[in-house]
Design a protein around this motif. Structure first.
Motif, PDB file in Angstrom:
ATOM      1  N   GLY A   1       0.427  -7.329 -32.318  1.00  0.00           N
ATOM      2  CA  GLY A   1      -0.949  -7.441 -32.890  1.00  0.00           C
ATOM      3  C   GLY A   1      -2.110  -6.933 -32.155  1.00  0.00           C
ATOM      4  N   PHE A   2      -2.881  -7.667 -31.676  1.00  0.00           N
ATOM      5  CA  PHE A   2      -4.002  -7.470 -30.645  1.00  0.00           C
ATOM      6  C   PHE A   2      -4.167  -8.286 -29.356  1.00  0.00           C
ATOM      7  N   PRO A   3      -5.070  -7.673 -28.680  1.00  0.00           N
ATOM      8  CA  PRO A   3      -5.077  -8.420 -27.242  1.00  0.00           C
ATOM      9  C   PRO A   3      -5.879  -9.673 -27.602  1.00  0.00           C
ATOM     10  N   GLU A   4      -5.396 -10.592 -26.855  1.00  0.00           N
ATOM     11  CA  GLU A   4      -6.114 -11.965 -26.776  1.00  0.00           C
ATOM     12  C   GLU A   4      -7.039 -11.943 -25.687  1.00  0.00           C
ATOM     13  N   VAL A   5      -8.334 -11.610 -25.874  1.00  0.00           N
ATOM     14  CA  VAL A   5      -9.173 -11.205 -24.970  1.00  0.00           C
ATOM     15  C   VAL A   5     -10.149 -12.647 -24.773  1.00  0.00           C
ATOM     16  N   GLN A   6     -10.414 -13.087 -23.720  1.00  0.00           N
ATOM     17  CA  GLN A   6     -11.231 -14.117 -23.289  1.00  0.00           C
ATOM     18  C   GLN A   6     -12.333 -13.700 -21.957  1.00  0.00           C
ATOM     19  N   PHE A   7     -13.339 -13.590 -22.447  1.00  0.00           N
ATOM     20  CA  PHE A   7     -14.576 -12.872 -21.659  1.00  0.00           C
ATOM     21  C   PHE A   7     -15.149 -13.991 -20.572  1.00  0.00           C
ATOM     22  N   LEU A   8     -15.414 -15.367 -21.205  1.00  0.00           N
ATOM     23  CA  LEU A   8     -16.202 -16.321 -20.636  1.00  0.00           C
ATOM     24  C   LEU A   8     -15.469 -17.348 -20.341  1.00  0.00           C
ATOM     25  N   GLU A   9     -15.654 -18.075 -19.460  1.00  0.00           N
ATOM     26  CA  GLU A   9     -15.113 -19.568 -19.258  1.00  0.00           C
ATOM     27  C   GLU A   9     -15.874 -20.531 -20.240  1.00  0.00           C
ATOM     28  N   SER A  10     -16.984 -20.275 -20.572  1.00  0.00           N
ATOM     29  CA  SER A  10     -17.696 -21.243 -21.408  1.00  0.00           C
ATOM     30  C   SER A  10     -17.222 -21.044 -22.967  1.00  0.00           C
ATOM     31  N   HIS A  11     -16.434 -19.743 -23.208  1.00  0.00           N
ATOM     32  CA  HIS A  11     -16.117 -19.556 -24.543  1.00  0.00           C
ATOM     33  C   HIS A  11     -14.487 -19.454 -24.498  1.00  0.00           C
TER      34      HIS A  11
ATOM     35  N   GLY B   1     -25.392  -3.311 -27.069  1.00  0.00           N
ATOM     36  CA  GLY B   1     -25.923  -2.457 -25.855  1.00  0.00           C
ATOM     37  C   GLY B   1     -27.010  -3.023 -25.125  1.00  0.00           C
ATOM     38  N   GLY B   2     -26.997  -2.701 -23.780  1.00  0.00           N
ATOM     39  CA  GLY B   2     -27.938  -2.802 -22.725  1.00  0.00           C
ATOM     40  C   GLY B   2     -28.077  -4.600 -22.440  1.00  0.00           C
ATOM     41  N   LYS B   3     -28.758  -4.937 -21.468  1.00  0.00           N
ATOM     42  CA  LYS B   3     -28.807  -6.295 -21.222  1.00  0.00           C
ATOM     43  C   LYS B   3     -29.949  -7.076 -21.626  1.00  0.00           C
ATOM     44  N   ASP B   4     -29.647  -7.977 -22.167  1.00  0.00           N
ATOM     45  CA  ASP B   4     -30.869  -8.774 -22.758  1.00  0.00           C
ATOM     46  C   ASP B   4     -30.715 -10.227 -22.628  1.00  0.00           C
ATOM     47  N   ALA B   5     -31.497 -11.075 -23.207  1.00  0.00           N
ATOM     48  CA  ALA B   5     -31.255 -12.514 -22.927  1.00  0.00           C
ATOM     49  C   ALA B   5     -29.842 -13.000 -23.809  1.00  0.00           C
ATOM     50  N   ASP B   6     -29.407 -12.240 -24.685  1.00  0.00           N
ATOM     51  CA  ASP B   6     -28.031 -12.803 -25.640  1.00  0.00           C
ATOM     52  C   ASP B   6     -26.856 -12.223 -24.664  1.00  0.00           C
ATOM     53  N   THR B   7     -26.908 -11.523 -23.471  1.00  0.00           N
ATOM     54  CA  THR B   7     -25.697 -11.100 -22.923  1.00  0.00           C
ATOM     55  C   THR B   7     -25.298 -11.816 -21.614  1.00  0.00           C
ATOM     56  N   GLU B   8     -23.955 -11.823 -21.375  1.00  0.00           N
ATOM     57  CA  GLU B   8     -23.672 -12.292 -20.143  1.00  0.00           C
ATOM     58  C   GLU B   8     -22.892 -11.376 -19.224  1.00  0.00           C
TER      59      GLU B   8
ATOM     60  N   PHE C   1     -17.540  -9.830 -14.765  1.00  0.00           N
ATOM     61  CA  PHE C   1     -16.490  -9.004 -13.724  1.00  0.00           C
ATOM     62  C   PHE C   1     -15.042  -8.856 -13.925  1.00  0.00           C
ATOM     63  N   ALA C   2     -14.817 -10.040 -14.516  1.00  0.00           N
ATOM     64  CA  ALA C   2     -13.267  -9.932 -14.709  1.00  0.00           C
ATOM     65  C   ALA C   2     -12.858 -10.959 -15.939  1.00  0.00           C
ATOM     66  N   PHE C   3     -12.116 -10.725 -16.814  1.00  0.00           N
ATOM     67  CA  PHE C   3     -11.807 -11.363 -17.868  1.00  0.00           C
ATOM     68  C   PHE C   3      -9.976 -11.539 -18.079  1.00  0.00           C
ATOM     69  N   SER C   4      -9.760 -12.470 -18.799  1.00  0.00           N
ATOM     70  CA  SER C   4      -8.258 -12.517 -18.933  1.00  0.00           C
ATOM     71  C   SER C   4      -7.937 -11.742 -20.625  1.00  0.00           C
ATOM     72  N   VAL C   5      -6.749 -11.090 -20.468  1.00  0.00           N
ATOM     73  CA  VAL C   5      -6.073 -10.609 -21.653  1.00  0.00           C
ATOM     74  C   VAL C   5      -4.539 -11.222 -21.920  1.00  0.00           C
TER      75      VAL C   5
ATOM     76  N   THR D   1     -21.929 -13.096 -30.009  1.00  0.00           N
ATOM     77  CA  THR D   1     -22.045 -12.962 -31.232  1.00  0.00           C
ATOM     78  C   THR D   1     -21.797 -11.682 -31.786  1.00  0.00           C
ATOM     79  N   LYS D   2     -21.447 -10.639 -30.922  1.00  0.00           N
ATOM     80  CA  LYS D   2     -21.301  -9.331 -31.349  1.00  0.00           C
ATOM     81  C   LYS D   2     -19.957  -8.721 -30.953  1.00  0.00           C
ATOM     82  N   TRP D   3     -19.093  -9.655 -29.772  1.00  0.00           N
ATOM     83  CA  TRP D   3     -17.973  -8.755 -29.468  1.00  0.00           C
ATOM     84  C   TRP D   3     -16.769  -8.784 -30.711  1.00  0.00           C
ATOM     85  N   ALA D   4     -15.892  -8.085 -30.547  1.00  0.00           N
ATOM     86  CA  ALA D   4     -14.659  -8.006 -31.432  1.00  0.00           C
ATOM     87  C   ALA D   4     -13.639  -6.948 -30.773  1.00  0.00           C
ATOM     88  N   THR D   5     -12.514  -7.028 -31.170  1.00  0.00           N
ATOM     89  CA  THR D   5     -11.347  -6.275 -30.675  1.00  0.00           C
ATOM     90  C   THR D   5     -10.615  -5.736 -31.655  1.00  0.00           C
TER      91      THR D   5
END
Length: 238
Positions: A139-149, A182-189, A192-196, A220-224
């Motif tokens: 399948g696909f990688p099970e990516v989790q970027f944030l502790e809050s998500h 793209g870029g850094k704005d109010a909607d991005t976090e 530095f490290a994440f789980s796969v 709201t934009k991420w996908a794998t």
């Protein structure tokens, strides 16, 4: 008239004597043979058609039975051969999918790198098989970027490859991951490290984000994409 009568009487007597002599010559045995012969012959003739019919019936039944037996034998041996062939065929195709073990995070080394230039909207995950044996990337990688998500980053269906991704020892697999628009704005976090995690493997791996400043992700934009042997134009455009 007397002479004629005497001749007639003599002729009749002679005929009777000859007939009697013929009967005496045949005797009782001849008579028995003559009387039993036709009966036996008649019985034989009557029995012959019956016997012929029965024989014909036996031949037909025997032929049918023989045909059935003949059909069963080839079918039986044919089925056995087919079963062996099918089994052999199944065994031959098995290692490419069914019998190859799933890769675990202990079998592969996962790293992340930027895809394209700034603004960095995508990264590429590389999973290199370090196990020393073949394994299958499910399948696909099970990516989790944030502790809050805690949910996994959703997969893009069109990136799914048409065949199982089986890695031989030392071979890599790739998956494209979209971070944001793209870029850094109010909607991005910043991350530095994440789980796969790998499907079929219980323990996730911790992967370091590329760059000194980490990566900026937007939930709201991420996908794998799915694991594949190489990134493909079209399938990995998301």
């Amino acid at each position: 008239m007397s002479t004629i009568r005497n001749r007639t009487t003599l002729l009749a007597a002679t005929t009777t004597a000859v007939f009697a002599l013929a009967l005496t010559a045949c005797g009782p045995d001849g008579s028995g043979t003559r009387s039993s012969g036709p009966e036996t012959g008649s019985t034989s003739r009557a029995a012959s058609p019956t016997a012929s019919a029965e024989n014909a019936g036996d031949t037909t039944d025997g032929g049918a039975t023989g045909g059935t037996a003949g059909s069963k034998n080839p079918t039986g041996s044919g089925s056995a051969s087919d079963a062996k062939s099918a089994s052999g065929s199944g065994s031959g195709s098995g290692p490419a999918s069914g019998s190859t073990p799933a890769c675990t995070t202990k079998d592969v080394a996962i790293s992340a790198g930027y895809q394209g230039g700034p603004p960095y909207t995508h990264i590429v995950l590389t999973a290199k098989n370090t196990s020393g044996h073949s394994c299958r990337m499910n399948g696909f990688p099970e990516v989790q970027f944030l502790e809050s998500h805690r949910e996994n980053v959703p997969a893009v269906a069109k990136s799914k490859p048409g065949a199982p991704v089986v890695l031989s020892a030392g071979a890599p697999a790739y998956a494209l991951v979209r971070l944001s628009d793209g870029g850094k704005d109010a909607d991005t976090e910043p991350v530095f490290a994440f789980s796969v995690g790998l499907q079929g493997s219980s323990a996730p791996a911790t992967v370091k984000a590329p760059g000194a400043e980490g990566i900026a992700v937007d939930s709201t934009k991420w996908a794998t994409g799915y694991w594949t042997f190489e990134l493909r134009n079209g399938a990995d455009d998301f």
